[in-house]
Design a protein around this motif. Sequence first.
Motif, mmCIF file in Angstrom:
data_model
loop_
_atom_site.group_PDB
_atom_site.id
_atom_site.type_symbol
_atom_site.label_atom_id
_atom_site.label_comp_id
_atom_site.label_asym_id
_atom_site.label_seq_id
_atom_site.Cartn_x
_atom_site.Cartn_y
_atom_site.Cartn_z
ATOM 1 N N GLN A 45 0.867 -1.178 0.000
ATOM 2 C CA GLN A 45 0.000 0.000 0.000
ATOM 3 C C GLN A 45 0.903 1.227 0.000
ATOM 4 O OE1 GLN A 45 -3.321 0.534 -0.004
ATOM 5 N NE2 GLN A 45 -4.003 -1.574 0.134
ATOM 6 N N ASP A 46 0.611 2.164 -0.855
ATOM 7 C CA ASP A 46 1.408 3.389 -0.940
ATOM 8 C C ASP A 46 0.483 4.560 -0.632
ATOM 9 O OD1 ASP A 46 2.939 5.558 -1.608
ATOM 10 O OD2 ASP A 46 3.541 4.806 -3.562
ATOM 11 N N TYR A 47 0.747 5.240 0.473
ATOM 12 C CA TYR A 47 -0.119 6.335 0.906
ATOM 13 C C TYR A 47 0.428 7.700 0.485
ATOM 14 C CZ TYR A 47 -2.287 2.740 3.744
ATOM 15 O OH TYR A 47 -2.924 1.597 4.145
ATOM 16 N N THR A 48 1.555 7.723 -0.212
ATOM 17 C CA THR A 48 2.123 9.005 -0.612
ATOM 18 C C THR A 48 1.416 9.532 -1.862
ATOM 19 O OG1 THR A 48 3.830 7.937 -1.951
ATOM 20 C CG2 THR A 48 4.386 8.421 0.335
ATOM 21 N N LEU A 49 1.449 10.815 -2.035
ATOM 22 C CA LEU A 49 0.858 11.457 -3.205
ATOM 23 C C LEU A 49 1.921 11.760 -4.249
ATOM 24 C CD1 LEU A 49 -1.455 13.896 -1.228
ATOM 25 C CD2 LEU A 49 -2.047 11.668 -2.173
ATOM 26 N N GLU A 50 3.123 12.063 -3.808
ATOM 27 C CA GLU A 50 4.264 12.260 -4.698
ATOM 28 C C GLU A 50 5.345 11.288 -4.238
ATOM 29 O OE1 GLU A 50 5.497 16.518 -5.254
ATOM 30 O OE2 GLU A 50 4.077 16.737 -3.618
ATOM 31 N N PRO A 51 6.131 10.737 -5.176
ATOM 32 C CA PRO A 51 7.174 9.790 -4.775
ATOM 33 C C PRO A 51 8.149 10.417 -3.782
ATOM 34 C CG PRO A 51 6.907 9.799 -7.161
ATOM 35 C CD PRO A 51 6.073 10.923 -6.627
ATOM 36 N N CYS A 52 8.406 9.689 -2.713
ATOM 37 C CA CYS A 52 9.432 10.060 -1.724
ATOM 38 C C CYS A 52 9.087 11.279 -0.880
ATOM 39 C CB CYS A 52 10.794 10.298 -2.375
ATOM 40 S SG CYS A 52 11.358 8.947 -3.388
ATOM 41 N N ILE A 53 7.867 11.787 -0.975
ATOM 42 C CA ILE A 53 7.491 12.985 -0.227
ATOM 43 C C ILE A 53 6.375 12.627 0.746
ATOM 44 C CG2 ILE A 53 6.630 15.372 -0.367
ATOM 45 C CD1 ILE A 53 9.276 15.090 -1.796
ATOM 46 N N CYS A 54 6.552 12.994 2.024
ATOM 47 C CA CYS A 54 5.490 12.784 3.003
ATOM 48 C C CYS A 54 4.270 13.618 2.615
ATOM 49 C CB CYS A 54 5.995 13.192 4.388
ATOM 50 S SG CYS A 54 4.693 13.173 5.624
ATOM 51 N N PRO A 55 3.071 12.998 2.556
ATOM 52 C CA PRO A 55 1.886 13.757 2.130
ATOM 53 C C PRO A 55 1.432 14.786 3.152
ATOM 54 C CG PRO A 55 1.275 11.523 2.765
ATOM 55 C CD PRO A 55 2.785 11.585 2.784
ATOM 56 N N LYS A 56 1.904 14.676 4.391
ATOM 57 C CA LYS A 56 1.452 15.609 5.424
ATOM 58 C C LYS A 56 2.432 16.758 5.644
ATOM 59 C CE LYS A 56 -0.627 15.716 9.973
ATOM 60 N NZ LYS A 56 -0.784 14.983 11.232
ATOM 61 N N CYS A 57 3.706 16.432 5.886
ATOM 62 C CA CYS A 57 4.657 17.513 6.171
ATOM 63 C C CYS A 57 5.522 17.867 4.964
ATOM 64 C CB CYS A 57 5.493 17.184 7.401
ATOM 65 S SG CYS A 57 6.638 15.803 7.204
ATOM 66 N N HIS A 58 5.326 17.165 3.843
ATOM 67 C CA HIS A 58 5.957 17.519 2.558
ATOM 68 C C HIS A 58 7.472 17.491 2.615
ATOM 69 C CE1 HIS A 58 1.925 18.498 1.283
ATOM 70 N NE2 HIS A 58 1.805 19.283 2.334
ATOM 71 N N LYS A 59 8.006 16.643 3.482
ATOM 72 C CA LYS A 59 9.452 16.484 3.519
ATOM 73 C C LYS A 59 9.844 15.223 2.759
ATOM 74 C CE LYS A 59 10.591 19.062 7.635
ATOM 75 N NZ LYS A 59 9.994 19.039 8.954
ATOM 76 N N ALA A 60 10.984 15.277 2.106
ATOM 77 C CA ALA A 60 11.489 14.083 1.413
ATOM 78 C C ALA A 60 11.968 13.076 2.442
ATOM 79 C CB ALA A 60 12.622 14.461 0.483
ATOM 80 N N PHE A 61 11.556 11.833 2.281
ATOM 81 C CA PHE A 61 11.996 10.800 3.227
ATOM 82 C C PHE A 61 12.825 9.720 2.538
ATOM 83 C CE2 PHE A 61 7.854 9.486 1.645
ATOM 84 C CZ PHE A 61 8.082 8.178 1.281
ATOM 85 N N ALA A 62 12.928 9.757 1.215
ATOM 86 C CA ALA A 62 13.646 8.714 0.485
ATOM 87 C C ALA A 62 14.078 9.259 -0.871
ATOM 88 C CB ALA A 62 12.758 7.488 0.295
#
Length: 83
Positions: A45-62
Motif C-alpha cells: 500500500q502506498d499512501y504518498t501522493l508524490e514519490p518520496c514525499i510525506c503527504p502531510k509535512c511535505h518532507k522528502a523521506f527517500a
Amino acid sequence: MAKPSKKGPTKTVDIFCAGCSTLLFKYRKGGKGALIKSFKDRISQDYTLEPCICPKCHKAFARETLIRGLPAYKFIGGKVWFK
Ligand SMILES: [Zn+2]
C-alpha cells in the motif's frame, strides 16, 4: 482487503514519517534488521501522493534508486520508522 500474496515475504510492516508519524507505506519486508531501502514491487500500500514525499509535512523521506536493476526507494537516514 485483498489476500496476501504467496510470493515473497509475507510479513508486512508499516512505515511512518519520522517527522509527523504519517503512514507512508505498507511494505513486505524480508529478513530482519534495519530498514534502509524498499523495493517498489514489495510495497503493498502506498499512501504518498508524490514519490518520496510525506503527504502531510511535505518532507522528502527517500530517494528513488535502482538496486540490482530493480526500482526501489532508499530511505534517508532518520526520516522514517517502522513497526
Ligand atoms: Zn511527515
